[in-house]
Scaffold this active site. Structure first.
Site, PDB file in Angstrom:
ATOM      1  N   LYS A 254     -10.914 -11.637   3.076  1.00  0.00           N
ATOM      2  CA  LYS A 254     -10.983 -11.970   1.478  1.00  0.00           C
ATOM      3  C   LYS A 254      -9.550 -12.260   0.958  1.00  0.00           C
ATOM      4  CE  LYS A 254     -14.486  -8.800   0.940  1.00  0.00           C
ATOM      5  NZ  LYS A 254     -14.849  -7.226   0.386  1.00  0.00           N
ATOM      6  N   GLY A 255      -8.257 -12.067   1.490  1.00  0.00           N
ATOM      7  CA  GLY A 255      -7.150 -11.954   1.195  1.00  0.00           C
ATOM      8  C   GLY A 255      -6.447 -13.502   0.638  1.00  0.00           C
TER       9      GLY A 255
ATOM     10  N   GLU B  82      -4.283 -18.393   5.496  1.00  0.00           N
ATOM     11  CA  GLU B  82      -4.260 -16.946   5.622  1.00  0.00           C
ATOM     12  C   GLU B  82      -3.372 -16.180   4.796  1.00  0.00           C
ATOM     13  OE1 GLU B  82      -5.724 -14.017   6.206  1.00  0.00           O
ATOM     14  OE2 GLU B  82      -5.560 -13.587   8.336  1.00  0.00           O
TER      15      GLU B  82
ATOM     16  N   ASP C 240       0.792 -10.318  10.605  1.00  0.00           N
ATOM     17  CA  ASP C 240       1.532  -9.227  10.843  1.00  0.00           C
ATOM     18  C   ASP C 240       1.596  -9.186  12.526  1.00  0.00           C
ATOM     19  OD1 ASP C 240       2.801  -6.786  11.199  1.00  0.00           O
ATOM     20  OD2 ASP C 240       1.109  -5.549  10.486  1.00  0.00           O
TER      21      ASP C 240
ATOM     22  N   ASP D 149      -5.018  -6.553  -0.535  1.00  0.00           N
ATOM     23  CA  ASP D 149      -5.480  -5.269  -0.869  1.00  0.00           C
ATOM     24  C   ASP D 149      -4.750  -4.089  -0.301  1.00  0.00           C
ATOM     25  OD1 ASP D 149      -6.847  -5.749   1.673  1.00  0.00           O
ATOM     26  OD2 ASP D 149      -8.034  -4.120   1.229  1.00  0.00           O
TER      27      ASP D 149
ATOM     28  N   ARG E 296      -6.176  -6.456  -5.152  1.00  0.00           N
ATOM     29  CA  ARG E 296      -5.960  -7.946  -5.024  1.00  0.00           C
ATOM     30  C   ARG E 296      -5.641  -8.854  -6.359  1.00  0.00           C
ATOM     31  NH1 ARG E 296      -8.130  -8.573  -0.010  1.00  0.00           N
ATOM     32  NH2 ARG E 296      -9.784  -7.261   0.489  1.00  0.00           N
TER      33      ARG E 296
HETATM   34  P1  IMP Z   1      -2.716  -8.893  12.141  1.00  0.00           P
HETATM   35  O1  IMP Z   1      -4.065  -8.953  13.130  1.00  0.00           O
HETATM   36  O2  IMP Z   1      -1.822  -7.564  12.517  1.00  0.00           O
HETATM   37  O3  IMP Z   1      -1.792 -10.023  12.195  1.00  0.00           O
HETATM   38  O4  IMP Z   1      -3.101  -8.555  10.651  1.00  0.00           O
HETATM   39  C1  IMP Z   1      -3.446  -9.457   9.733  1.00  0.00           C
HETATM   40  C2  IMP Z   1      -4.275  -9.064   8.662  1.00  0.00           C
HETATM   41  O5  IMP Z   1      -4.034  -7.450   8.253  1.00  0.00           O
HETATM   42  C3  IMP Z   1      -4.475  -9.798   7.454  1.00  0.00           C
HETATM   43  O6  IMP Z   1      -5.074 -10.835   7.447  1.00  0.00           O
HETATM   44  C4  IMP Z   1      -4.441  -8.880   6.279  1.00  0.00           C
HETATM   45  O7  IMP Z   1      -5.740  -8.721   6.015  1.00  0.00           O
HETATM   46  C5  IMP Z   1      -4.346  -7.486   6.889  1.00  0.00           C
HETATM   47  N1  IMP Z   1      -2.904  -6.999   6.505  1.00  0.00           N
HETATM   48  C6  IMP Z   1      -2.001  -6.871   7.338  1.00  0.00           C
HETATM   49  N2  IMP Z   1      -0.622  -6.489   6.562  1.00  0.00           N
HETATM   50  C7  IMP Z   1      -1.159  -6.361   5.402  1.00  0.00           C
HETATM   51  C8  IMP Z   1      -0.309  -6.066   4.315  1.00  0.00           C
HETATM   52  O8  IMP Z   1       0.873  -5.642   4.193  1.00  0.00           O
HETATM   53  N3  IMP Z   1      -1.072  -6.031   3.179  1.00  0.00           N
HETATM   54  C9  IMP Z   1      -2.352  -6.255   3.010  1.00  0.00           C
HETATM   55  N4  IMP Z   1      -3.164  -6.616   4.178  1.00  0.00           N
HETATM   56  C10 IMP Z   1      -2.303  -6.632   5.416  1.00  0.00           C
HETATM   57 MG    MG Z   2      -6.295 -11.843   5.928  1.00  0.00          MG
END
Ligand code: IMP
Ligand code: MG
Length: 173
Positions: A41-42, A97, A101, A157, A163
């Protein structure tokens, strides 16, 4: 909550960054068959601001992904919770997106979408958390790069909340 937050990027800074990203996308996608794919949803606020600055024709579709089994830590398990409604075969797909992270979520998505045979596939993220380790996917359009903080607001979120905060911030301490 909002009053307890430190502002990382304010509304003016975000608007300038979104305009910068849109200008690059406009230049790169002129006369192409652009299919915007937003990751729910982000992405919803960022995507809404971004597409209004695109002067090239595009479709907009969404999919839902969940990668966080627990609150903060990526557990490595990614699931599509709702899929696209439009075919992307032969089209120039741009994934939008909120934040990348580890890149685990995005890598999963890229692999999944590649099997649908788009003509091209690129990634646009507003935020990129640089943990010092190489990201698992190459990011074509990255807005802000930062370190450390868990951020909320502008679509992002914490446990489903915040959000709607208009800036990107974090809880100090
Ligand atoms: P990744 O798979 O580690 O790259 O995580 C990515 C997903 O985790 C993003 O699409 C977000 O939905 C969530 N996410 C990662 N870091 C944050 C943050 O600091 N705040 C909110 N959501 C996050
Ligand atoms: Mg996301």
């Amino acid at each position: 909550m909002r009053n307890d937050l430190k502002v990382l990027y304010n509304e003016v800074e975000i608007a300038a960054k979104v305009a910068e990203l849109a200008a690059k996308i406009n230049a790169d996608y002129r006369d192409r068959d652009l299919a915007i794919v937003g990751v729910l949803k982000g992405c919803f606020i960022f995507l809404a601001d971004l597409v209004r600055l695109l002067d090239t024709d595009c479709t907009v579709d969404f999919l839902g992904l969940s990668s966080y089994g627990r609150r903060h830590a990526t557990d490595g398990v990614v699931q599509i919770t709702s899929d696209l409604t439009l075919p992307i075969r032969g089209r120039d797909v741009l994934i939008v997106e909120d934040i990348i992270d580890t890149g685990i979520t995005m890598r999963y998505l890229v692999e999944n979408l590649k099997t649908r045979r788009p003509k091209s596939l690129a990634i646009c993220t507003l935020l990129y958390r640089d943990s010092g380790e190489a990201c698992m996917v190459p990011v074509d359009y990255a807005g802000f790069t930062f370190q450390d903080h868990y951020v909320i607001g502008y679509g992002l979120d914490y446990a489903g909340l915040h959000r709607n905060i208009p800036f990107v911030g974090y809880k100090p301490g």
